[in-house]
Design an enzyme around this catalytic site. Sequence first.
Site, short mmCIF file in Angstrom:
data_model
loop_
_atom_site.label_atom_id
_atom_site.label_comp_id
_atom_site.label_asym_id
_atom_site.label_seq_id
_atom_site.Cartn_x
_atom_site.Cartn_y
_atom_site.Cartn_z
N GLU A 319 11.26 -34.31 -18.22
CA GLU A 319 10.93 -32.98 -16.89
C GLU A 319 11.56 -32.10 -16.35
O GLU A 319 10.78 -31.31 -15.71
CB GLU A 319 10.88 -34.21 -15.84
CG GLU A 319 12.18 -34.73 -15.53
CD GLU A 319 11.49 -35.96 -14.61
OE1 GLU A 319 12.51 -35.99 -13.16
OE2 GLU A 319 10.98 -36.87 -14.67
N ARG A 350 3.31 -28.26 -21.82
CA ARG A 350 3.87 -28.06 -21.58
C ARG A 350 4.56 -27.08 -22.72
O ARG A 350 5.14 -25.75 -22.27
CB ARG A 350 4.93 -28.87 -20.61
CG ARG A 350 4.41 -29.31 -19.02
CD ARG A 350 5.55 -30.01 -18.74
NE ARG A 350 4.91 -30.75 -17.76
CZ ARG A 350 5.82 -31.46 -16.35
NH1 ARG A 350 6.66 -32.54 -16.68
NH2 ARG A 350 5.49 -31.61 -15.04
#
Length: 430
Positions: A319, A350
Site C-alpha cells: 500500500e 496500480r
Amino acid sequence: MVFVSDSSISLPIWDAPRARGPIVSDLAIPGSKSITNRALILAALASTPSTIIDVLRSRDTDLMTDGLRSLGITITEEAVDRYRVEPGQLSAGSVECGLAGTVMRFLPPVAAFADGPVHFDGDPQARVRPMTSILDALRSLGVEVDNNNLPFTVNAGEVPEGGVVEIDASGSSQFVSGLLLSAPRFKNGVTVKHVGGRLPSMPHIEMTVDMLRSAGIEIEESENQWVVHPGEILGRTWRIEPDLSNATPFLAAAAVTGGTIKINHWPIKTTQPGDAIRSILERMGCEVELVAQGEGYDLSVTGPVALKGIEIDMSDIGELTPTVAALAALASTESRLTGIAHLRGHETDRLAALTAEINKLGGKCTELKDGLLIEPASLHGGVWHSYADHRMATAGAIIGLAVDGVQVEDIKTTSKTFPGFENVWEEMVG
C-alpha cells in the site's frame, strides 16, 4: 486492467500546490482505516458492548459502519471520533461496499451469522476486484453464496460448523483476515490454510491476529496456517492509532523539498505496514528520528539535498507503493520496486496506473512482472489521473510539490481514507 471512468463524466481537476522552498510542518493524522474497520467487526461480533476511540471517519469506515447497522448492529456516535457498539442478533440486510476491500472481504463471513440472506454490491470497479478466494472459502464452510464477484448474496441459514478451509490468498491478505475475524463465532472455530503463492501484506494479518488476541481469542500460528479456537469475543475499549500509511505522503513532502515534517503520536510499537516508511526514507537519504513527546513519540523526517533511488521488496508493504513510486520518479538514481504483482487487483491496477501517469509527465517508469523500474528523468506538468484510487491521488500531489503545473484529477477520492486531505495538504505547503 486499469479501470478507466466513463469519458463523458467530467471529474474535477485540482492544481497540486508547488513547493517554493523546504516545507516545515507539524501534523496530526486521523486514525487508521485498517484498525478502525477491524475494531468495528470485532465489536459487532463481541459478547458485550465496546467503545472505539479516535475512530477514522472516512468513506471506507462509514461504509463498514453502515454495513453493520444494516445487519442489525447498534452503533452510537458518542462524539465525532468515538463510537459505542452494542452487539446483537445479526439480521438479513443489504450491504453497500463502495470500493472498500475491507468491507467486501470482511463482512461476508460476518453475514454467515445473519438470520436471513445478506446482499452485497459496490462501485463498478469493485465488481472486478478479486473475490473468489473468500467466497469459495465460505462455501467450503457450509455457507451458501450465489456468485463469484459483486453483486452476490450470502445465506447461511444456521450457525456454520466451521472447520479447516484452504484458501489462495496470494491476491490479498484481506482474504485471510476476513476469515480470521469471524472464525471464533463458528461452532468449531476455523483453521485457515494458505495454499497459493507468496502471501502479501503480512503485517495486516499480524494486525488481525493481535487484535483478536486482545479480544480474548486463542489463535495458534504456523507458516501459512492459523488455528482460531471458538470462543466469546470480548467487548472492550479500542483506541485507534494514527493511520501511518496516510502519513506517508506528508513525510514524502519533507523528502521532496528538503524540509522537515513532524507527525504527532507515532506509535513506538505497531503492526501497521506504514511504519516501514521510516526505513525507506532513511535509505533514500532522509534523516529520520523518533522524538519523545509527553508519554509518546513524534516522528520527524528531514529531507536530503538530493533524493536517492531505492531497490526494495515491497510485498509486505504494497500500500506504500504509490508514495514510494512518486518519490522514485523524483530521485536522482534508479529505483526498483518488487514483490507487488498483487497491486494489479487493488482499487485499480496500480502498477499500470503508476506507469502510465509517471510517463505522461515525462518520467521513465517500466512495468515489471512483479513491480516497477523507475529511472531518473526530468518531469513536466500535466493532468495526473487518480482512477478513483485514493493513493494514486496522493502520489500525484507528491510529484506536484516538485513539478510545476501538475493537476490531479478527482482529488476528493482521498475521502476514502482521509477526508479533507487536499485542505491539509494546501495548508502544509502554505
